[in-house]
Design an enzyme around this catalytic site. Structure first.
Site, PDB file in Angstrom:
ATOM      1  N   HIS A  29       7.485 -31.021  10.247  1.00 10.22           N
ATOM      2  CA  HIS A  29       6.901 -29.720   9.903  1.00 10.22           C
ATOM      3  C   HIS A  29       5.959 -29.837   8.707  1.00 10.22           C
ATOM      4  O   HIS A  29       5.002 -29.076   8.588  1.00 10.22           O
ATOM      5  CB  HIS A  29       8.013 -28.704   9.626  1.00 10.22           C
ATOM      6  CG  HIS A  29       8.926 -28.506  10.790  1.00 10.22           C
ATOM      7  ND1 HIS A  29       8.492 -28.016  11.992  1.00 10.22           N
ATOM      8  CD2 HIS A  29      10.242 -28.796  10.947  1.00 10.22           C
ATOM      9  CE1 HIS A  29       9.507 -27.974  12.845  1.00 10.22           C
ATOM     10  NE2 HIS A  29      10.584 -28.457  12.235  1.00 10.22           N
ATOM     11  N   CYS A  77       3.407  -3.212   3.992  1.00 11.86           N
ATOM     12  CA  CYS A  77       2.509  -2.125   4.402  1.00 11.86           C
ATOM     13  C   CYS A  77       3.188  -1.422   5.572  1.00 11.86           C
ATOM     14  O   CYS A  77       4.395  -1.557   5.745  1.00 11.86           O
ATOM     15  CB  CYS A  77       1.102  -2.634   4.729  1.00 11.86           C
ATOM     16  SG  CYS A  77       0.974  -3.795   6.095  1.00 11.86           S
ATOM     17  N   THR A 128       2.856  -1.877   8.857  1.00  8.55           N
ATOM     18  CA  THR A 128       3.282  -2.809   9.907  1.00  8.55           C
ATOM     19  C   THR A 128       3.561  -4.217   9.394  1.00  8.55           C
ATOM     20  O   THR A 128       4.141  -5.028  10.121  1.00  8.55           O
ATOM     21  CB  THR A 128       2.175  -2.941  10.972  1.00  8.55           C
ATOM     22  OG1 THR A 128       0.990  -3.421  10.304  1.00  8.55           O
ATOM     23  CG2 THR A 128       1.892  -1.607  11.651  1.00  8.55           C
ATOM     24  N   HIS A 154      10.135 -24.026   9.173  1.00  7.25           N
ATOM     25  CA  HIS A 154       9.087 -24.729   9.921  1.00  7.25           C
ATOM     26  C   HIS A 154       7.686 -24.561   9.329  1.00  7.25           C
ATOM     27  O   HIS A 154       6.872 -25.463   9.432  1.00  7.25           O
ATOM     28  CB  HIS A 154       9.059 -24.242  11.378  1.00  7.25           C
ATOM     29  CG  HIS A 154      10.230 -24.710  12.169  1.00  7.25           C
ATOM     30  ND1 HIS A 154      10.267 -24.670  13.545  1.00  7.25           N
ATOM     31  CD2 HIS A 154      11.430 -25.228  11.796  1.00  7.25           C
ATOM     32  CE1 HIS A 154      11.420 -25.137  13.975  1.00  7.25           C
ATOM     33  NE2 HIS A 154      12.160 -25.476  12.927  1.00  7.25           N
ATOM     34  N   ASP A 179       0.877  -1.173   0.000  1.00  7.58           N
ATOM     35  CA  ASP A 179       0.000   0.000   0.000  1.00  7.58           C
ATOM     36  C   ASP A 179       0.918   1.227   0.000  1.00  7.58           C
ATOM     37  O   ASP A 179       2.137   1.108  -0.200  1.00  7.58           O
ATOM     38  CB  ASP A 179      -0.978  -0.036   1.188  1.00  7.58           C
ATOM     39  CG  ASP A 179      -0.286   0.107   2.532  1.00  7.58           C
ATOM     40  OD1 ASP A 179       0.971   0.137   2.564  1.00  7.58           O
ATOM     41  OD2 ASP A 179      -0.985   0.190   3.561  1.00  7.58           O
TER      42      ASP A 179
HETATM   43  C1  RB5 Z   1      -1.793   2.491   6.632  1.00  2.09           C
HETATM   44  O1  RB5 Z   1      -1.837   3.667   7.351  1.00  2.09           O
HETATM   45  C2  RB5 Z   1      -1.559   1.301   7.564  1.00  2.09           C
HETATM   46  O2  RB5 Z   1      -2.659   1.121   8.392  1.00  2.09           O
HETATM   47  C3  RB5 Z   1      -1.265   0.058   6.775  1.00  2.09           C
HETATM   48  O3  RB5 Z   1      -0.167   0.271   5.967  1.00  2.09           O
HETATM   49  C4  RB5 Z   1      -0.919  -1.201   7.554  1.00  2.09           C
HETATM   50  O4  RB5 Z   1       0.035  -0.930   8.527  1.00  2.09           O
HETATM   51  C5  RB5 Z   1      -2.035  -2.000   8.056  1.00  2.09           C
HETATM   52  O5  RB5 Z   1      -1.846  -3.090   8.615  1.00  2.09           O
END
Ligand code: RB5
Length: 145
Positions: free
Chosen positions: A132, A64, A66, A97, A7
């Site tokens: 595994h 993304c 996180t 694994h 994203d």
């Molecule tokens: C975008 O702001 C953020 O929420 C997205 O990139 C991601 O971290 C969601 O899991």
């Protein structure tokens, strides 16, 4: 073939991963996004994960903010085993694994130098199989939960 997607929050890393994969001689297909404009991570995760699920791509790397949203979304797809990895150890074990076929990384969490090491580990670490293999099979066969 690696399915690549991000994203807006993962866009810069996605663009930096392309020359890295070129250098490693690993082919990829970019499923977007195409700019830093705000967008919804499931749109890109679904597109890339579909290509892993249907065999068009062998693996995926999704970025993304996180890594979490990409991972949750990708794991909705049949045959996809997405792992969000914040360390080389997690990436190594996800391959050895869990036979993870999709790596997700958080650009807001993981520095670029670590991301490179995590990506290389994900790409070049084989699945151990054995016990595994039995466990990974159960991920996809036990549907009664
Ligand atoms: C975008 O702001 C953020 O929420 C997205 O990139 C991601 O971290 C969601 O899991």
């Amino acid at each position: 073939m690696i399915a690549l997607a991000s994203d807006h929050a993962g866009y810069d890393y996605k663009e930096r991963i392309k020359p890295l994969l070129d250098e490693l001689k690993v082919p990829y297909k970019d499923f977007g996004t195409t700019s830093r404009d705000s967008t919804d991570y499931p749109d890109w995760a679904h597109a890339a994960a579909t290509s892993v699920s249907n065999g068009e791509c062998d693996r995926g790397i999704l970025i993304c903010g996180t890594g979490i949203g990409m991972s949750i979304t990708a794991n909705k797809h049949k045959g996809v085993r997405a792992a969000v990895c914040e360390s080389v150890t997690a990436a190594r074990l996800a391959r050895q694994h869990n036979n993870a076929n999709v790596l997700t990384i958080g650009e807001r969490i993981t520095c670029w130098e670590s991301a490179v090491d995590i990506i290389k580990t994900f790409l070049f670490t084989p699945f151990e199989g054995g016990r595994h293999g039995r466990r990974v099979e159960k991920i996809h066969t036990l549907t009664s939960l």
